[in-house]
Write an enzyme that holds these catalytic residues in place. Sequence first.
Site, PDB file in Angstrom:
ATOM      1  N   GLU A  62       8.555  -9.619  -4.987  1.00 14.28           N
ATOM      2  CA  GLU A  62       7.352  -8.854  -4.640  1.00 14.28           C
ATOM      3  C   GLU A  62       6.068  -9.632  -4.918  1.00 14.28           C
ATOM      4  O   GLU A  62       5.580  -9.635  -6.049  1.00 14.28           O
ATOM      5  CB  GLU A  62       7.295  -7.535  -5.427  1.00 14.28           C
ATOM      6  CG  GLU A  62       6.042  -6.723  -5.112  1.00 14.28           C
ATOM      7  CD  GLU A  62       5.875  -5.474  -5.961  1.00 14.28           C
ATOM      8  OE1 GLU A  62       6.390  -5.434  -7.092  1.00 14.28           O
ATOM      9  OE2 GLU A  62       5.218  -4.542  -5.507  1.00 14.28           O
TER      10      GLU A  62
ATOM     11  N   LYS B 180       9.604  -7.352  -1.040  1.00 16.07           N
ATOM     12  CA  LYS B 180       8.723  -6.187  -1.218  1.00 16.07           C
ATOM     13  C   LYS B 180       7.294  -6.634  -0.985  1.00 16.07           C
ATOM     14  O   LYS B 180       6.811  -7.564  -1.642  1.00 16.07           O
ATOM     15  CB  LYS B 180       8.890  -5.601  -2.624  1.00 16.07           C
ATOM     16  CG  LYS B 180       7.993  -4.386  -2.855  1.00 16.07           C
ATOM     17  CD  LYS B 180       8.426  -3.540  -4.033  1.00 16.07           C
ATOM     18  CE  LYS B 180       7.468  -2.374  -4.211  1.00 16.07           C
ATOM     19  NZ  LYS B 180       7.892  -1.414  -5.215  1.00 16.07           N
TER      20      LYS B 180
END
Length: 330
Positions: free
Chosen positions: A175, A217
């Site tokens: 992420e 993500k």
Amino acid sequence: MQRLSQTISDLFPTGKGLLAADESTGSVGKRLTPIKVESTPENRRRFRELFLSAPGAEQYMSGVILVDETLRQSSSDGVPFAKVLADRGIVPGIKVDGGSKPLPGFPDEEVTEGLDGLAARLQEYASLGARFAKWRAVIRIGKGIPTSVCIETNALQLALYAGRCQEAGIVPMVEPEVLLDGAHTIADAERVTTDVLKTLIATLETHRVDLAGTIVKTSMVVPGKESGTLATPEQIAEATTRCLRSAIPKGVGGVVFLSGGQTSEQATLNLNAIAKLGPFEWPLTFCYARALQYPATDLWAGKDENLATARAAFIERLKANAAASTGNFS
Ligand code: 13P
């Protein structure tokens, strides 16, 4: 590899998404203070239980990211939270990064730490039931930033952590969050997010990370909060899908969005507009914290007698986003 692909398929059935219940102890405190609940281990456990034990959540929720403390805690009737989830077909995950720290020599930029001892921690987390693991890097847009040093340093940490995860049979969720804070335009956000994701993918490939066993993500491409401009869900969807299609190669295990400070409604409408521009080369869904946990947190207010009402509000957000993940929210 079989284990990784099973986890990926369990996390991405059509029409479900993930809950990020992985705020650090400090951030949970920021959720509890406004509702006048003291941030003790027991109150944090009760806060998590509001969401993790919500009846029916399994219809819309395929996975949950936990933190170390919660993974070691149990429901009020003594069942470990990882088992509470797994028994309902929800995949337990764990946040493993050590938080972002100032990047020396680069004012206003950060690098995420946490590689020391990671291999041993991953083994223990796997034994406690975690099947995927998240690491969050922070990218800020501003005057002269992000620098390539910040982007590349974070990509390297993400690649090293991802490799360790896969060695432990755990799916990495990488992420690089491009923050919503700032006065940047949607075009700035698109340029930076594309650059960050392209650099990340190239670094993962260099480090021989199996992309099919990896989840990306990402932030949606939106104008900065202080930009004074607004974008429609359609404009956000155009910019976000252009970015993802140019940066994420076919065969990546999956792509999920964070909500990043959007309101619950915006996060749903934007996801719906994005999904309408599919199909994509990878499964795509939500993995929200704030946009799913509001307004349930306020309705709960720390009181057991409010649990049913609060859970109904949580299920409503889950249901709306599950529909949005296929472009069918109305
Ligand atoms: P938000 O959806 O609140 O942005 O949180 C998701 C997340 O995991 C950020 O790291």
